[in-house]
Design an enzyme around this catalytic site. Structure first.
Site, PDB file in Angstrom:
ATOM      1  N   GLU A 186      -0.034  -5.454   6.564  1.00 52.53           N
ATOM      2  CA  GLU A 186       1.315  -5.040   6.200  1.00 52.53           C
ATOM      3  C   GLU A 186       1.435  -3.518   6.283  1.00 52.53           C
ATOM      4  O   GLU A 186       2.431  -2.979   6.724  1.00 52.53           O
ATOM      5  CB  GLU A 186       1.635  -5.501   4.773  1.00 52.53           C
ATOM      6  CG  GLU A 186       3.019  -5.089   4.314  1.00 52.53           C
ATOM      7  CD  GLU A 186       3.312  -5.509   2.874  1.00 52.53           C
ATOM      8  OE1 GLU A 186       4.472  -5.753   2.593  1.00 52.53           O
ATOM      9  OE2 GLU A 186       2.375  -5.592   2.062  1.00 52.53           O
ATOM     10  N   GLN A 218       6.586 -14.019   0.576  1.00 47.85           N
ATOM     11  CA  GLN A 218       5.328 -13.700  -0.085  1.00 47.85           C
ATOM     12  C   GLN A 218       5.454 -13.928  -1.586  1.00 47.85           C
ATOM     13  O   GLN A 218       6.460 -13.545  -2.186  1.00 47.85           O
ATOM     14  CB  GLN A 218       4.991 -12.231   0.190  1.00 47.85           C
ATOM     15  CG  GLN A 218       3.743 -11.715  -0.495  1.00 47.85           C
ATOM     16  CD  GLN A 218       3.463 -10.273  -0.135  1.00 47.85           C
ATOM     17  OE1 GLN A 218       2.943  -9.970   0.928  1.00 47.85           O
ATOM     18  NE2 GLN A 218       3.838  -9.368  -1.011  1.00 47.85           N
ATOM     19  N   SER A 259       3.537 -10.613  -6.377  1.00 49.55           N
ATOM     20  CA  SER A 259       3.844  -9.921  -7.641  1.00 49.55           C
ATOM     21  C   SER A 259       4.306 -10.899  -8.711  1.00 49.55           C
ATOM     22  O   SER A 259       4.858 -11.961  -8.411  1.00 49.55           O
ATOM     23  CB  SER A 259       4.948  -8.893  -7.423  1.00 49.55           C
ATOM     24  OG  SER A 259       4.536  -7.908  -6.520  1.00 49.55           O
TER      25      SER A 259
END
Lengths: 377, 392
Positions: free
Chosen positions: B244, B126, B129
């Site tokens: 998630e 992923q 951030s």
């Protein structure tokens, strides 16, 4: 697998909530705090007419024949209302009768309990000890076909109003403290019995001292076999602490709702205080504690009702968790309310004090954590 | 209120149990202390084995090669895997990208990317951030400019779990600077072998490196790799994040219970001045507290599942579960350190280390639990605002 309430259970919840909102607002609770008896016989009858005094009493004794999950549903709502009445104690005395009583005893007491005519309660703790078998020292010596009982019981809920006190006494000194305990059906009006209400922090609930001074108890008033009272009491306590846990979850949830409402309305620094994370996070923690507690509560109710392996652990887990939660939530509520929360006029102290009383009934969080360690480790 | 399973569900449980007993090698068990490299190899092999057995992604719809399993079946599957102490596998493709593509992907995207995920051939990470976009994720600044039929990406991502292992990355990039921050973000799939991509593992406080930085320098990604519409990526990503937070923890109650039993063993086996720590009254209180929390977490999960079976949408309850278990896990590992006393200073491969220094690793790793996938503070905000209705 459904970890949630059935339609009937949800209906019951609604009915009880509506009743408590109508018939047990905090103005009523405050009236009862000042009342000599500490409860309203009229309200008791109204609840009895709805069948609640017989909730867990089988239909053959005029009860509704429901189980511990339904009782938990009801206790949550009573906890929200800080109900001033010995409701759960009456049902638990009935439970002792169901567990150990003779056919005659059941017939004599249970229909009268279910109809609301007879208030009953439990007497276990004593000046020198509490929560454990070793605490039970009130002495019963054989006399005639029964016993002569002497001793002092403390923290007896609503002995002032009860017509029956299921009392644990010692008929023999065994090798272990659990041996030699006998349950008796004590008539508070019998000669030699003195009931003295105690001045308590939670004024919305009467706790009494019960003195027994050579009280004659005939054999017909002995519950179950002599000397075999502790296992019966253990089963009753297991249900009792689950019911008390439910009362704590309900009370904690109501306290949180009051706090959240106030946090939305109270403005400081030009903003509702609920927009500050110091308040917000405290409220979120209340929510998490309450949801965690509620999970442990309903699992315990289901486990004890169905007597699954680990039910003892589940009951102690619920009592420990819910005791901590009710105290933490109400203490946090007072902090969020600030100065107004410290006044007698504000209702939050009713919950804070009730939390403390329920916590110390049948073992506090520390006691039940140690019990978990004993059973598990 | 009925906590029993139907005969069909029981039968399903038996099937899973039988399969895992036959197919999980003893030395692959998850709780065996091992190096990160060993863990990766096992995770990848286990994913392949699950695929061969037909268990690769039971939650996926049948049309995409899944089993279309009910939520109760997913619970049972995850419980059985946890009870067998099976590895958890690599979850980003199956648990996050897959469900996003079902909802927002084009037919071509599904055809190209879903089968390799199922087979365990392609590893995903992923890219959300950034150094300046943590809890405030929508403040992300990795820039993507449309150039013909490509996006040209420049910027940096961080905390990408297994980034150094991954073949592909699903990422959020900024495609528009002149609108409110949530409305200028695009969700895109990036092949990490594209020129201009640099993946750099971050050394963590555990001494190992699951998390990575990913740098993009004029990285050209075909527009066909955009999932959903340009500038609508925030809403695509929220679906992924809900996923998630909502199903990944179904097996956790049992894994935590197993961990708790290991903690009890540690207390029984660790003596201080001749007395087992399991007899110490303070330690007993703390162990019992962990017992209560682990059990209650299971009930929170069961209650959440029950409400979803009744048809309620996944919502903020997942935030509660995440907040609950992450803080509970920290307390458990802190207790392990307390039980070990001065031995808690000794790590893996040290003479005198207890339990191969595994609790030391768990203790350090648990600090990430309250930060990753939404900090405890963010979760508390979500609970306070979305469930309690407190003002922002």
């Amino acid at each position: 697998m459904n970890f949630g309430l059935s339609e009937e259970q949800s209906m019951l919840k609604k009915t009880v909530r509506k009743f408590m909102e109508d018939r047990c607002p905090t103005t009523f609770v405050r009236e009862m705090m000042a009342d000599a008896g500490g409860y309203s016989p009229k309200q008791w009858q109204e609840m009895a007419e709805l069948g609640w005094m017989g909730l867990t009493i089988p239909e053959e004794y005029d009860g509704m024949g429901m189980g511990l999950v339904e009782l938990a549903v009801m206790m949550e709502e009573m906890g929200r209302a800080v109900l001033p009445a010995p409701f759960v104690e009456t049902l638990m005395a009935a439970e002792a009768l169901l567990q150990a009583g003779s056919a005659e005893q059941k017939k004599e007491y249970l229909p009268r309990i279910a109809s609301g005519e007879l208030i009953a309660t439990l007497a276990m703790d004593e000046p020198e000890g509490f929560w454990e078998a070793a605490a039970i020292k009130a002495k019963a010596v054989p006399e005639g076909d029964g016993y002569k009982v002497s001793g002092t019981k403390l923290f007896v809920p609503y002995a002032n109003a009860a017509g029956l006190i299921v009392t644990a006494v010692r008929t023999a000194e065994g090798a272990a403290p659990e041996e030699g305990i006998t349950l008796i059906c004590l008539d508070p009006k019998a000669p030699g019995v003195t009931v003295t209400p105690l001045k308590t922090m939670d004024q919305a609930y009467r706790l009494c001292e019960v003195q027994m001074d050579g009280v004659a108890v005939p054999a017909a008033r002995v519950l179950g076999e002599a000397g075999q009272g502790w296992p019966v009491l253990e089963k009753v306590i297991r249900k009792y602490i689950v019911a008390l846990s439910a009362e704590m979850v309900g009370g904690a949830e109501k306290a949180m709702e009051m706090t959240v409402q106030y946090a939305k309305e109270r403005v400081q620094f030009g903003k509702p205080i609920g927009s500050f994370q110091a308040i917000k996070h405290r409220c979120a923690d209340m929510l998490v504690d309450i949801e965690g507690s509620r999970g442990s509560l309903y699992y315990a109710a289901w486990a004890v009702e169905n007597d699954v392996p680990g039910a003892d652990l589940a009951a102690s887990a619920a009592k420990a968790y819910c005791s901590d939660t009710y105290f933490k939530v109400t203490a946090g509520s007072i902090q969020c309310f600030g100065g107004i929360g410290f006044t007698w006029e504000h209702d939050i102290h009713l919950f804070f004090k009730r939390a403390k009383r329920l916590e110390t009934t049948c073992g506090d969080a520390t006691f039940h954590r140690e019990r978990i360690a004993e059973l598990w480790l | 209120m009925d906590l029993t399973f139907t005969p069909e569900d029981q039968e399903f449980r038996e099937r899973v149990r039988e399969w895992v007993q036959k197919n999980l090698p003893e030395e692959w068990k998850d709780s065996i202390p091992r190096t990160q490299e060993e863990r990766e190899i096992i995770n990848r092999q286990w994913d392949k084995k699950l695929y061969e057995g037909g268990w690769a992604a039971i939650a996926w719809p049948k049309e995409y090669g899944g089993m279309g399993a009910t939520l109760i079946q997913q619970l049972i599957f995850n419980e059985e895997m946890a009870m067998a102490d099976a590895p958890e596998g690599l979850m980003h493709g199956k648990g996050m990208l897959g469900p996003t593509l079902f909802k927002f992907g084009t037919e071509e995207q599904k055809k190209k990317h879903l089968p390799p995920i199922l087979r365990g051939d392609v590893v995903w990470c992923q890219g959300f951030s950034e150094p300046n976009a943590g809890s405030d994720l929508a403040a992300l600044q990795t820039r993507a400019v449309i150039d013909g039929d490509h996006l040209v990406i420049n910027g940096q991502k961080v905390w990408s779990t297994w980034g150094y292992l991954a073949d592909w990355c699903f990422a959020l990039v900024r495609t528009e600077n002149t609108v409110p921050k949530h409305r200028g973000i695009t969700y895109v799939m990036i092949d990490l072998k594209t020129p201009g991509v640099t993946v750099r593992p971050l050394d963590q406080i555990t001494g190992v490196h699951d998390f990575c930085e990913i740098f993009f320098e004029d990285v050209r990604v075909p527009l066909e790799n955009v999932v959903g519409e340009i500038n609508r990526g925030w809403y695509v990503a929220m679906t992924t994040l809900t996923h998630e937070r909502s199903t990944a923890y179904l097996g956790h109650p049992i894994r935590f219970r197993n961990q708790l039993e290991r903690l009890a063993d540690l207390a029984r086996n660790t003596k201080r001045n001749g007395r087992p720590m399991s007899e110490d009254p303070v330690i007993r209180q703390k162990l019992a507290r962990s017992f209560i929390e682990v059990e209650s977490f299971k009930h929170i999960v069961y209650r959440t599942i029950s409400s979803r079976v009744r048809g309620e949408e996944p919502g903020a309850e997942a935030s509660m579960a995440k907040l609950y278990y992450s803080e509970m896990l920290q307390r458990m590992t802190e207790l392990a350190m307390e039980i070990e006393g001065p031995y808690s200073q000794l790590v893996r491969n040290s003479k005198w280390a207890l339990v191969e220094g595994d609790w030391q690793y768990q203790f350090l790793y648990a600090r990430a639990a309250t930060i990753a996938a939404g900090t405890s503070e963010v979760q508390r905000n979500i609970l306070a605002e979305h469930i309690l209705g407190l003002p922002r």
